[in-house]
Design a protein around this motif. Structure first.
Motif, short mmCIF file in Angstrom:
data_model
loop_
_atom_site.label_atom_id
_atom_site.label_comp_id
_atom_site.label_asym_id
_atom_site.label_seq_id
_atom_site.Cartn_x
_atom_site.Cartn_y
_atom_site.Cartn_z
N GLY A 1 -4.85 6.57 12.49
CA GLY A 1 -3.58 6.12 11.92
C GLY A 1 -3.55 4.62 11.68
O GLY A 1 -4.45 4.04 11.07
N ASP A 2 -2.52 3.98 12.21
CA ASP A 2 -2.33 2.54 11.99
C ASP A 2 -2.98 1.68 13.07
O ASP A 2 -2.94 0.45 12.98
N SER A 3 -3.51 2.30 14.11
CA SER A 3 -4.00 1.52 15.26
C SER A 3 -5.33 0.84 14.97
O SER A 3 -6.08 1.26 14.09
N LEU B 1 0.85 -1.19 0.00
CA LEU B 1 0.00 0.00 0.00
C LEU B 1 0.89 1.24 0.00
O LEU B 1 1.70 1.44 0.92
N CYS B 2 0.75 2.06 -1.04
CA CYS B 2 1.66 3.20 -1.25
C CYS B 2 0.96 4.51 -0.93
O CYS B 2 0.01 4.90 -1.62
N PRO B 3 1.42 5.21 0.10
CA PRO B 3 0.73 6.43 0.52
C PRO B 3 1.03 7.60 -0.41
O PRO B 3 1.99 7.56 -1.17
N PRO B 4 0.20 8.65 -0.31
CA PRO B 4 0.44 9.83 -1.14
C PRO B 4 1.56 10.71 -0.58
O PRO B 4 2.19 10.36 0.42
N PHE B 5 1.76 11.85 -1.20
CA PHE B 5 2.88 12.74 -0.92
C PHE B 5 2.77 13.41 0.45
O PHE B 5 1.79 14.09 0.73
N SER C 1 -7.89 14.24 14.42
CA SER C 1 -7.96 13.35 13.26
C SER C 1 -6.58 13.09 12.65
O SER C 1 -6.48 12.66 11.52
N GLY C 2 -5.54 13.35 13.44
CA GLY C 2 -4.18 13.20 12.93
C GLY C 2 -3.61 11.82 13.19
O GLY C 2 -4.33 10.84 13.41
N THR C 3 -2.30 11.76 13.12
CA THR C 3 -1.58 10.52 13.41
C THR C 3 -0.41 10.85 14.34
O THR C 3 -0.12 12.01 14.60
N ARG C 4 0.28 9.81 14.77
CA ARG C 4 1.40 9.98 15.70
C ARG C 4 2.52 10.84 15.11
O ARG C 4 3.39 11.31 15.83
N ALA D 1 -4.60 10.55 4.55
CA ALA D 1 -4.95 9.30 3.87
C ALA D 1 -4.64 8.06 4.71
O ALA D 1 -5.09 6.96 4.38
N ARG D 2 -3.87 8.22 5.77
CA ARG D 2 -3.36 7.06 6.49
C ARG D 2 -4.48 6.15 7.00
O ARG D 2 -4.42 4.94 6.92
N ARG D 3 -5.53 6.77 7.56
CA ARG D 3 -6.60 5.96 8.13
C ARG D 3 -7.32 5.17 7.05
O ARG D 3 -7.70 4.02 7.26
N VAL D 4 -7.55 5.81 5.91
CA VAL D 4 -8.23 5.11 4.82
C VAL D 4 -7.39 3.91 4.37
O VAL D 4 -7.91 2.82 4.13
N LEU D 5 -6.08 4.10 4.28
CA LEU D 5 -5.20 2.98 3.89
C LEU D 5 -5.25 1.87 4.94
O LEU D 5 -5.23 0.68 4.60
N THR D 6 -5.32 2.24 6.21
CA THR D 6 -5.45 1.23 7.27
C THR D 6 -6.77 0.46 7.13
O THR D 6 -6.81 -0.76 7.28
N LEU D 7 -7.84 1.20 6.81
CA LEU D 7 -9.15 0.52 6.65
C LEU D 7 -9.12 -0.43 5.46
O LEU D 7 -9.73 -1.51 5.50
#
Lengths: 254, 284
Positions: free
Chosen positions: B71-73, A30-34, B38-41, A41-47
């Motif tokens: 985030g990743d949690s 899974l490749c994140p954006p810039f 709504s952020g991340t670590r 986008a991180r949460r969507v990628l985790t989902l």
């Protein structure tokens, strides 16, 4: 789930999260954006990773060097190095799951890089979510966004030792990255991918925009419009259900 | 220095993903960093990652992690509240205490400051609050109206500028975000109702947390952007609701998330200066 660092060819460590079993038939990189878009986008990628895990598939969600928790200086990073990072991610997947098929899923610049490397990485499946077609347009949009926000809120121009155009909202844009982004143009130089790619447009429009449709035609693939806010640009959380539904019906169930 | 990727559970059994920054020498202090709503670590523009690396060079042990549903949690995004995040923060404090006996500090960014306020314990050595909003603000009509009024005035002025119209027409302005700001919406206010319903606070949460915060006597630093619209109201609220006066630093011209390399640098420098002072006072 495992969280770990894995090595690049030039001895940096990239941060990654592995979900799923190592004996999976297919593993997704899974490749994140810039840069700043990665945060939103991180949460969507985790989902997406969680959805894959439910289906018995595995994934590696990582951060390019100089971003997230990966090592490296963002100012020294460039697209060539990030393509090498994708290679390192593929190598990590092969180490953990030697017999698995490789699938790539990228968002925005992550999608563009995934496409550029898909053939050489031996990817069997490729999903491009709102791929960045022109690096120059992207840089102009980022610069305009910054100016407009300053105009609307009355904030001062951040003082910097660098040209204002090199300070991309707290990200120091190095000369190498700037040059490579400025010349990145998928509409002019279409990379080849011998299989069909799954292309998703994400935004308010229900019809695929002509430039993306033209790009999809050039890849001999179909583009699909997903109506939802551009999640990589949002401050608040946005429900990614429309995108997840699209991925399920177009890709995961196939 | 070493950076370790890690996973630790919260009290609900959800796995939280984090990074531990371990200094070369015995740490002067340990610090748990709490990200925004709504952020991340890593924070906006990787600010928390960069701060952790810098502070670790100065011999502080740092833990950054993603709250449940972020985030990743693991965890459900919709169900996260200040109360679930308070539980996550306490799990992080416990994890950190198991690594080192060094005095423990908490650092919050934006809504992470609300979690810091809600999570303070007598044993904490201090609190660092970057862009702290009013704690657990309610979406009251009074607050929304006040914010709407101020924003409307500001944006009406901007909208009289023809160049702004041109940009809107060219699609260069995120009109959705502007509308949201004008309406006084966004953020976590709607999650701050006390109802015992999933996704909202348990009854009595706000008063119980405030009571502990008012009794909290350790030193604290508050840093705000000079152009952040929340600054005046938030400073007033903390002045009226804290048991001890904070050291306050304003970063001239900066916005809420310090989106600029120089602003970020100033925030780090002010924080390191304060940490030096904090340590000297402890050694007296």
């Amino acid at each position: 789930m495992q969280a770990f660092f894995f090595p690049t060819g030039d001895a940096l460590r990239l941060f990654g999260v592995w979900r799923g079993v190592e004996a999976a038939r297919r593993v997704w990189v899974l490749c994140p954006p810039f840069a700043e878009e990665e945060k939103s986008a991180r949460r969507v990628l985790t989902l997406i990773a969680q959805e894959l895990e439910k289906r018995g598939e595995s994934s590696l969600l990582f951060s390019f060097r100089g971003t997230g928790d990966s090592e490296g200086d963002f100012a020294a990073a460039n697209l060539t190095a990030w393509r090498e990072d994708l290679r390192a991610a593929r190598d990590e997947v092969k180490k953990r799951a030697p017999h698995a098929e490789i699938a790539l899923l990228g968002v925005r610049l992550g999608a563009t890089l995934a496409l550029l490397e898909a053939e050489s990485l031996g990817a069997q499946t490729l999903v491009l979510i709102e791929p960045l077609l022109s690096g120059r347009s992207f840089l102009m949009q980022q610069s305009a966004k910054k100016q407009i926000r300053a105009q609307l809120t009355g904030e001062a121009e951040a003082k910097s030792d660098h040209s204002p155009s090199d300070d991309l909202d707290g990200w120091k844009l190095g000369a190498g990255m700037k040059t490579e982004l400025s010349t990145l143009d998928l509409k002019r130089e279409m990379p080849s991918f011998s299989r069909k790619a799954h292309i998703f447009q994400v935004g308010p429009r229900a019809e695929v925009a002509p430039p993306l449709q033209h790009f999809a035609d050039g890849l001999n693939s179909q583009a699909r419009a997903v109506v939802m806010p551009p999640f990589w640009n949002l401050i608040d959380y946005s429900d990614p259900a429309p995108l997840l539904d699209g991925l399920k019906s177009e890709v995961f169930d196939g | 220095m070493a950076e370790h990727a890690l996973i630790f559970p919260n009290a609900r059994g959800e796995n939280l993903v984090g990074v531990f920054h371990e200094p070369l020498q015995t740490p002067r202090a340990a610090m748990v960093m709490l990200h925004g709503w709504s952020g991340t670590r890593c924070g906006p523009h990787q600010m928390l990652t960069r701060a952790a690396r810098l502070f670790c060079e100065h011999n502080y042990a740092i833990l950054r992690f993603d709250f449940a549903g972020r985030g990743d949690s693991d965890g459900d995004t919709e169900l996260a509240t200040l109360a679930t995040m308070q539980g996550d923060a306490r799990a992080a404090f416990a994890w950190m205490r198991a690594q080192t006996p060094a005095p423990l500090l908490v650092l919050g960014l934006c809504s992470g400051c609300e979690i810091a306020v809600a999570s303070v314990e007598d044993s904490l050595g201090g609190a660092i609050l970057w862009s702290a909003p009013v704690f657990a603000a309610l979406p009251s009509e009074e607050r929304a109206a006040k914010k709407r009024g101020a924003n409307l005035k500001k944006y009406a002025r901007k909208l009289l500028n023809p160049s702004t119209y041109a940009k809107i027409l060219r699609g260069q302005i995120d009109t959705q975000a502007v509308s949201k700001a004008m309406a006084g919406g966004g953020g976590a206010a709607s999650k701050n109702l006390e109802s015992n319903q999933p996704g909202q606070l348990p009854r009595g949460f706000r008063n119980a947390a405030l009571e502990k915060w008012r009794a909290f006597e350790a030193p604290r630093l508050q840093i705000y952007g000079g152009a952040d619209p929340i600054t005046p109201e938030a400073l007033g609220w903390y002045r009226d609701n804290s048991g001890r006066e904070a050291d306050v630093a304003l970063i001239e011209g900066a916005n809420h998330s310090f989106y600029g390399l120089d602003w970020e640098h100033q925030v780090f420098e002010r924080t390191l200066e304060w940490l030096g002072k904090w340590q000297r006072e402890r050694e007296k």
